[in-house]
Write a protein that holds these residues in place. Structure first.
Motif: not given
Length: 493
Positions: A85-90, A306-313
């Motif tokens: 879980l250490n990377l951005p989504l793409m 969302n907390a890991y991969f989105s920049a906003k809630p």
């Protein structure tokens, strides 16, 4: 089947209904045919008509709850749950997700092991209804569907549709894509047909698995593929699931490649329907929520991923205020927990943080003064009835509805009294308090009802009551020790 005791459900958002000493009658097809207070003439007459059925008395300190509904899980990603879980989504998709999906497509025995264990974990966590993303290979998704049907879970299974390769040139993962839009559409039609055939020899009420058309998300699908899937959905009334406005890098990718927002891509393709569930939706605004409401499209809210991969809630309160159907998703493996109870707690925590930010910076919140937080009762609605309504189900106790309810399992019996151990043989209920020993079950403590610490005897005039306060305590700190197996469509699983 007749059950007498306490039943708890959430018929409306924010409403908790506790049905004390009620009688519920379930027919041979798994539908509720009677529910009323046990001491009424109506219940007495129903018991007389069904005298051949023994009454299962739910012990005090226990209640029956609708099963949880998980609107969004990536089944093949269960292979590496809790890692990566250490990377951005793409980049995460390229590094972890596609690799896992490729492995399962290439190894049917591994797929069966993973999906069988997934079904076991879902039951342990009280999830009776689940909507699943699979892989691109039909056979692997049929393994998934068979595992869910065999486990007795109500499952909506999606074969991925992807005709654009998002694998990076330097990736160690093989190219993971279907050859063309026509090939992808043919595969989708074949999967729908073969998935419908699973359990075709069973009574209709016991056919628990349905196919879901699953364009992974806009970056992996051409306009031709999306339009073709919409046609299949319309013709066969097949449900649709995908991802919408999930993460900053994904949203920017779509803008760069398509020149418009991904909600516009889905809308032009006629994929925003009353049969559609879109996951995340964190980057949608009020006008876009209006469009989803008009189309009848539902949202799977996944607060942990969302907390890991989105920049906003996700703006949950705004979506609810618009009247959109919202349920919860764990989004494994973008979220690391399969337990919807964690999703409920996280949904409340995120909403309270949003409300705190609004109070601190009202000029930037753009909320017109509305309270953005939700409470535990609203979260319980989302986890049961909210998610069920998104899938065309019910998620509550009423005549004519399927009897999908959570029970406890014998592995919680060790600390319980002999009476509750006997009841556990029938695999019942959510246990929160043992009246015979005067102590709570699992990690639940009720000090006002316990002994004085010397005699170990419970207070003589103290009586445990299942009320809102007791259920809130379970909601906050209860765990697997308070629950176990379930009924789905009236059958124990």
């Amino acid at each position: 089947m007749l059950l007498r005791g306490t039943f708890v459900h959430s018929p409306q958002l924010g409403e908790l209904e506790i049905l004390h000493d009620h009688l519920v009658g379930v027919d041979e097809n798994g539908f509720i045919r009677h529910i009323a207070a046990a001491n009424t003439r109506q219940s007495e007459q129903f018991m007389a008509k069904n005298a051949q059925d023994a009454i299962i008395n739910i012990p005090k300190g226990s209640f029956v709850l609708p099963t949880f509904c998980d609107l969004h899980i990536h089944a093949p990603q269960f292979l590496y749950q809790g890692t990566g879980l250490n990377l951005p989504l793409m980049k995460w998709l390229d590094t972890y997700a596609l690799k896992a999906e490729t492995r399962l497509d290439e190894d049917p025995k591994l797929a069966e092991r993973v999906y069988t264990r997934l079904a076991t974990r879902l039951k342990e966590n009280g999830t009776g209804t689940v909507q699943l993303f699979g892989t691109i290979k039909e056979e692997t998704n049929l393994i998934l569907a068979n595992c869910m049907q065999g486990a007795g879970l109500r499952a909506f299974v999606g074969k991925l549709s992807m005709d654009i390769d998002i694998t990076s040139p330097n990736s160690l993962t093989k190219t993971y894509v279907e050859k063309s839009s026509s090939d992808s559409l043919a595969a989708a039609r074949a999967f729908v047909q073969h998935c419908h055939e699973i359990g075709a020899n069973l009574p209709e009420s016991q056919r628990l698995v349905e196919p879901v058309l699953t364009p992974r998300f806009v970056p992996t699908c051409t306009d031709e593929l999306l339009a073709g899937l919409a046609e299949i959905s319309e013709t066969g009334r097949i449900k649709i699931q995908s991802h919408l406005a999930e993460a900053k890098d994904q949203v920017e990718w779509v803008r760069a490649e398509r020149g418009i927002e991904d909600i516009e891509v889905f809308e032009k393709a006629n994929l925003l329907t009353s049969r559609t569930v879109q996951a995340h939706c964190t980057f949608l605004n009020g006008q876009e929520f209006d469009r989803l409401f008009t189309k009848g499209t539902s949202i799977a809210h996944c607060p942990l991923s969302n907390a890991y991969f989105s920049a906003k809630p996700f703006p949950l309160r705004e979506a609810l205020d618009k009247g959109i159907k919202v349920g919860l998703g764990t989004d494994v493996a973008g979220g690391y927990s399969l337990d919807i109870m964690n999703s409920m707690r996280q949904a409340v925590a995120v909403s309270r943080m949003r409300e705190g930010e609004r109070n601190m910076k009202p000029e930037t919140a753009g909320t017109d003064g509305r309270n953005l937080s939700i409470d535990w009762k609203e979260a319980l609605f989302l986890a049961t009835r909210g998610g069920s309504l998104a899938l065309g189900l019910q998620g509550m106790f009423a005549v004519g509805f399927p009897f999908d309810a959570q029970e406890s399992e014998c592995h919680v019996c060790d600390p319980l009294s002999d009476e509750l151990k006997i009841m556990c043989k029938f695999k019942l209920l959510v246990h929160i308090y043992d009246p015979m020993t005067g102590v709570g079950v699992g990690c639940l403590d009720y000090f006002d009802l316990e002994g004085d610490g010397n005699s170990g005897v419970s207070r003589p005039h103290a009586e445990f009551a299942i009320n809102s306060e007791a259920i809130e305590k379970w909601w906050c700190i209860g765990d697997v020790r308070n629950r176990g197996t379930m009924w789905v469509q009236g059958k124990k699983v």
